[in-house]
Structure formats: C-alpha cells, structure tokens
Design an enzyme around this catalytic site. Sequence first.
Site, PDB file in Angstrom:
ATOM      1  N   LYS A 281      34.482  22.409  16.503  1.00 23.13           N
ATOM      2  CA  LYS A 281      34.869  21.140  15.913  1.00 23.13           C
ATOM      3  C   LYS A 281      36.203  21.300  15.282  1.00 23.13           C
ATOM      4  O   LYS A 281      36.681  20.649  14.075  1.00 23.13           O
ATOM      5  CB  LYS A 281      33.878  20.896  14.697  1.00 23.13           C
ATOM      6  CG  LYS A 281      32.465  20.739  15.090  1.00 23.13           C
ATOM      7  CD  LYS A 281      32.308  20.049  16.402  1.00 23.13           C
ATOM      8  CE  LYS A 281      32.456  18.528  16.601  1.00 23.13           C
ATOM      9  NZ  LYS A 281      32.329  18.080  17.835  1.00 23.13           N
TER      10      LYS A 281
ATOM     11  N   GLY B 156      39.117  21.030  17.129  1.00 17.85           N
ATOM     12  CA  GLY B 156      40.137  20.432  17.878  1.00 17.85           C
ATOM     13  C   GLY B 156      40.289  21.072  19.385  1.00 17.85           C
ATOM     14  O   GLY B 156      41.220  20.908  19.920  1.00 17.85           O
TER      15      GLY B 156
ATOM     16  N   THR C  49      38.642  20.320  22.362  1.00 15.63           N
ATOM     17  CA  THR C  49      38.745  19.474  23.171  1.00 15.63           C
ATOM     18  C   THR C  49      40.323  18.942  23.157  1.00 15.63           C
ATOM     19  O   THR C  49      41.026  18.464  24.456  1.00 15.63           O
ATOM     20  CB  THR C  49      37.981  18.158  23.075  1.00 15.63           C
ATOM     21  OG1 THR C  49      36.614  18.689  22.474  1.00 15.63           O
ATOM     22  CG2 THR C  49      37.796  17.316  24.221  1.00 15.63           C
TER      23      THR C  49
ATOM     24  N   HIS D 195      34.001  29.408  22.203  1.00 15.27           N
ATOM     25  CA  HIS D 195      33.810  29.391  20.703  1.00 15.27           C
ATOM     26  C   HIS D 195      33.161  30.536  20.264  1.00 15.27           C
ATOM     27  O   HIS D 195      33.078  30.726  18.977  1.00 15.27           O
ATOM     28  CB  HIS D 195      32.685  28.373  20.249  1.00 15.27           C
ATOM     29  CG  HIS D 195      32.776  26.786  20.454  1.00 15.27           C
ATOM     30  ND1 HIS D 195      34.193  26.268  20.170  1.00 15.27           N
ATOM     31  CD2 HIS D 195      32.413  25.783  20.999  1.00 15.27           C
ATOM     32  CE1 HIS D 195      34.307  25.022  20.348  1.00 15.27           C
ATOM     33  NE2 HIS D 195      32.930  24.790  20.952  1.00 15.27           N
TER      34      HIS D 195
ATOM     35  N   SER E  88      32.661  17.593  10.216  1.00 15.37           N
ATOM     36  CA  SER E  88      32.867  17.190  11.551  1.00 15.37           C
ATOM     37  C   SER E  88      31.597  17.823  12.309  1.00 15.37           C
ATOM     38  O   SER E  88      30.839  17.308  13.151  1.00 15.37           O
ATOM     39  CB  SER E  88      34.157  17.908  12.253  1.00 15.37           C
ATOM     40  OG  SER E  88      34.118  17.370  13.869  1.00 15.37           O
TER      41      SER E  88
ATOM     42  N   MET F 178      42.388   9.250  23.966  1.00 16.26           N
ATOM     43  CA  MET F 178      41.702  10.138  24.357  1.00 16.26           C
ATOM     44  C   MET F 178      40.358   9.490  24.033  1.00 16.26           C
ATOM     45  O   MET F 178      39.396   9.619  24.845  1.00 16.26           O
ATOM     46  CB  MET F 178      41.543  11.391  23.436  1.00 16.26           C
ATOM     47  CG  MET F 178      42.441  12.341  23.991  1.00 16.26           C
ATOM     48  SD  MET F 178      42.368  14.009  23.364  1.00 16.26           S
ATOM     49  CE  MET F 178      40.881  14.720  23.704  1.00 16.26           C
TER      50      MET F 178
HETATM   51  S1  PPS Z   1      33.626  20.835  20.062  1.00 23.49           S
HETATM   52  O1  PPS Z   1      32.373  20.139  20.071  1.00 23.49           O
HETATM   53  O2  PPS Z   1      33.500  22.013  19.289  1.00 23.49           O
HETATM   54  O3  PPS Z   1      34.347  21.158  21.273  1.00 23.49           O
HETATM   55  O4  PPS Z   1      34.532  20.005  19.148  1.00 23.49           O
HETATM   56  P1  PPS Z   1      36.204  19.958  18.966  1.00 23.49           P
HETATM   57  O5  PPS Z   1      36.766  19.457  20.170  1.00 23.49           O
HETATM   58  O6  PPS Z   1      36.726  21.431  18.613  1.00 23.49           O
HETATM   59  O7  PPS Z   1      36.521  18.954  17.636  1.00 23.49           O
HETATM   60  C1  PPS Z   1      36.041  17.699  17.605  1.00 23.49           C
HETATM   61  C2  PPS Z   1      37.073  17.107  16.660  1.00 23.49           C
HETATM   62  O8  PPS Z   1      38.311  17.116  17.063  1.00 23.49           O
HETATM   63  C3  PPS Z   1      38.839  15.563  16.941  1.00 23.49           C
HETATM   64  N1  PPS Z   1      39.575  15.195  18.018  1.00 23.49           N
HETATM   65  C4  PPS Z   1      40.900  14.844  17.730  1.00 23.49           C
HETATM   66  N2  PPS Z   1      41.566  14.634  16.607  1.00 23.49           N
HETATM   67  C5  PPS Z   1      42.873  13.926  16.525  1.00 23.49           C
HETATM   68  N3  PPS Z   1      43.311  13.643  17.707  1.00 23.49           N
HETATM   69  C6  PPS Z   1      42.805  13.784  18.673  1.00 23.49           C
HETATM   70  N4  PPS Z   1      43.208  13.390  20.026  1.00 23.49           N
HETATM   71  C7  PPS Z   1      41.521  14.540  18.821  1.00 23.49           C
HETATM   72  N5  PPS Z   1      40.592  15.036  19.800  1.00 23.49           N
HETATM   73  C8  PPS Z   1      39.551  15.405  19.218  1.00 23.49           C
HETATM   74  C9  PPS Z   1      37.370  14.816  16.991  1.00 23.49           C
HETATM   75  O9  PPS Z   1      37.504  13.728  16.793  1.00 23.49           O
HETATM   76  C10 PPS Z   1      36.543  15.833  16.218  1.00 23.49           C
HETATM   77  O10 PPS Z   1      37.047  15.565  14.574  1.00 23.49           O
HETATM   78  P2  PPS Z   1      36.042  14.537  13.665  1.00 23.49           P
HETATM   79  O11 PPS Z   1      36.679  15.093  12.256  1.00 23.49           O
HETATM   80  O12 PPS Z   1      34.735  14.780  13.674  1.00 23.49           O
HETATM   81  O13 PPS Z   1      36.730  13.202  14.163  1.00 23.49           O
END
Ligand code: PPS
Length: 291
Positions: free
Chosen positions: A44, A46, A48, A106, A136, A231
Amino acid sequence: MEVIKPTLFDFHGVSMSNYFVKNWDEVQNFKARPDDILIATYPKTGTTWVCYMLDLLYFGQTCPERQTSTPLDDRVPFLEIAKPNLPTGKELADRLPTTPRLIKTHLPLQFVPKSFWEQNVRIVNVLRNAKDTAVSYYHFCRMNKGMPDPGDWSTFLQNFMEGKVVYGSWHDHVNGWWEKKETYPKIHPMFYEDLIQDTGREIDKLCSFLGLSRSDEEKKRVMEAVQFDNMKKNEMANPKTPAMDFKISPFMRKGKVGDWKNHFSVAQSEQFDEDYKKKMTDVTLQFRTEI
Ligand code: PPS
C-alpha cells in the site's frame, strides 16, 4: 473457486498469510538476471503506481499493444503470490518475454531470494508514511477476500503498530530496506509523498538511476498516464480480481497524502507517534505525513 479468507501466522518472525508463502521454496530458488528490475515495497505504498511508471518508461513506446492486451499484474508479476487456480507470480516472472523483466515484491529484505543480490539487480524501493499506509492497508483488507479480516479501524491500527498484519511490521520492513542501501547501492528509494508533490522530478530521478534516456515528450506522456484519475480509469493498469469488492472500497481509493487525518483520533495519533519514535530512530529516514 471461492477464496477462503486467510489467517495470519508467524513465518520466520514475520506475520504472513498463506498466499504469500505457499510457494516459498520456488520463490527462494528464483533465478534473477542481472538486468531484472525489482520493485520492492511494503504493501500500500504506491507499488502499482511505480510498476506502471516503469512499464511505460521501458515498453510504452516499443511495445504499445502491451498496454491494452496485458493487465499490469501480468506485465509486472508479483513474485511471491500463489493463489488457487492461477499461475504463481514466480511462474509469470519466469515466463516474462521482456528485457528487462520488471518484478514486484512486498517481501521484507531478509526474505528476498538470494539470486537478486548475487546478480546485483537494481531495486526500486517505494516508501510511504506509516499513517497513510495503515489507512490504505485497512481499506484494502476490508475489500479483499485474499487478506485477513482487519476488524474495525482501531483493532487494525493496533495490529499494524504491533506488526500483526501481512508482511509484518511496517517499521521493520522500512528500516531493513533503508539500511541495506548503505551496503547495496543499487537501491533507489522513492517516496510516495515526493511522487505526489512532483511526479515529473521523480520520473527524472528514476530514469537517471536506471540509465534511461527518454525525451521530454515521452516523459510527459508517462506522467499523464500515471496520474491518479487516469490510472483509475485504466482497467489494465490496476488490479482487478474476484477477491476484491470495489463496492466496499476501490483499489485506487484516494491517492492522497494526509488521508490519515480522516481516520486517526487525536489519541490514536499520539499513541502512534509515541510508538513510532521508539522504532524509527534513524534520523536519515524522514517521512512526511502532509505536504
Ligand atoms: S498494493 O496492493 O500493496 O500493491 O498497493 P499499492 O499499489 O502499493 O498502493 C495502493 C495505494 O497507492 C495509491 N495509488 C496512487 N496514488 C496516487 N497516484 C497514483 N497514480 C496511484 N496509484 C495508486 C492507491 O490509491 C492506494 O492508496 P490509497 O491511499 O488507498 O488511495
């Protein structure tokens, strides 16, 4: 087949659940290649976002059809995942036709397969402040049948502080990767908060770490594509599995710095900060909880 809600257990000192350790031996024997790129993160933070960025930087121009034909999860496999009736992350990684191979994990530092170190692989380590990560993660566990039941917010927060969540303690995870940088220079840390503040600058730094030269126009295209709203609309760029119920919470949920303020009570925040100070003693590692 219905996914059974997993439980947590202690795995070599780290709280884990079945889907992420079931394939342990295979994962440990994974054969990394010198040109692989590993995206290593606590959940969670960032992951992705950065996976998509890397995929576009490497293959956005040379292989544009990949963007519409293949979900991001298959383009950037999740190394240790092993879910029923699906290819494992390790199988997907082995099958990747690309050079470099982009692979996400992870795993805490001590669980990373040794071939990544032996092959001197470049690693992008994405970091996010603990409070927003906890929020998150809470919503992710609520909506994802593949994750243990989080309980209510205060229960989850307590567990998060104690490291009783999948992949264990955020503090240990983050400290482990941060310290490793001292002896293994091929780790590039990227802070979620910096990405939010200035995505273009972070893309420049990433390109320079990877030795990639991309035109301003190309970098602008990448920046545009990885913006939260774009996205979120892009079905191929973020995960979608039957285990996830987007009616409970979307995967692309808020994408903000500071959403923790909508969840933490004053008392919870103070308790969290107290605990944080004891566990995060390296002054070189500073997170921003607001920008
Ligand atoms: S995972 O499931 O562990 O792989 O999740 P991960 O991708 O690491 O984290 C998901 C959070 O990243 C936010 N996110 C973004 N934020 C800003 N801009 C972009 N482009 C973006 N892409 C993914 C996503 O919304 C999750 O955060 P939260 O706070 O829940 O919104």
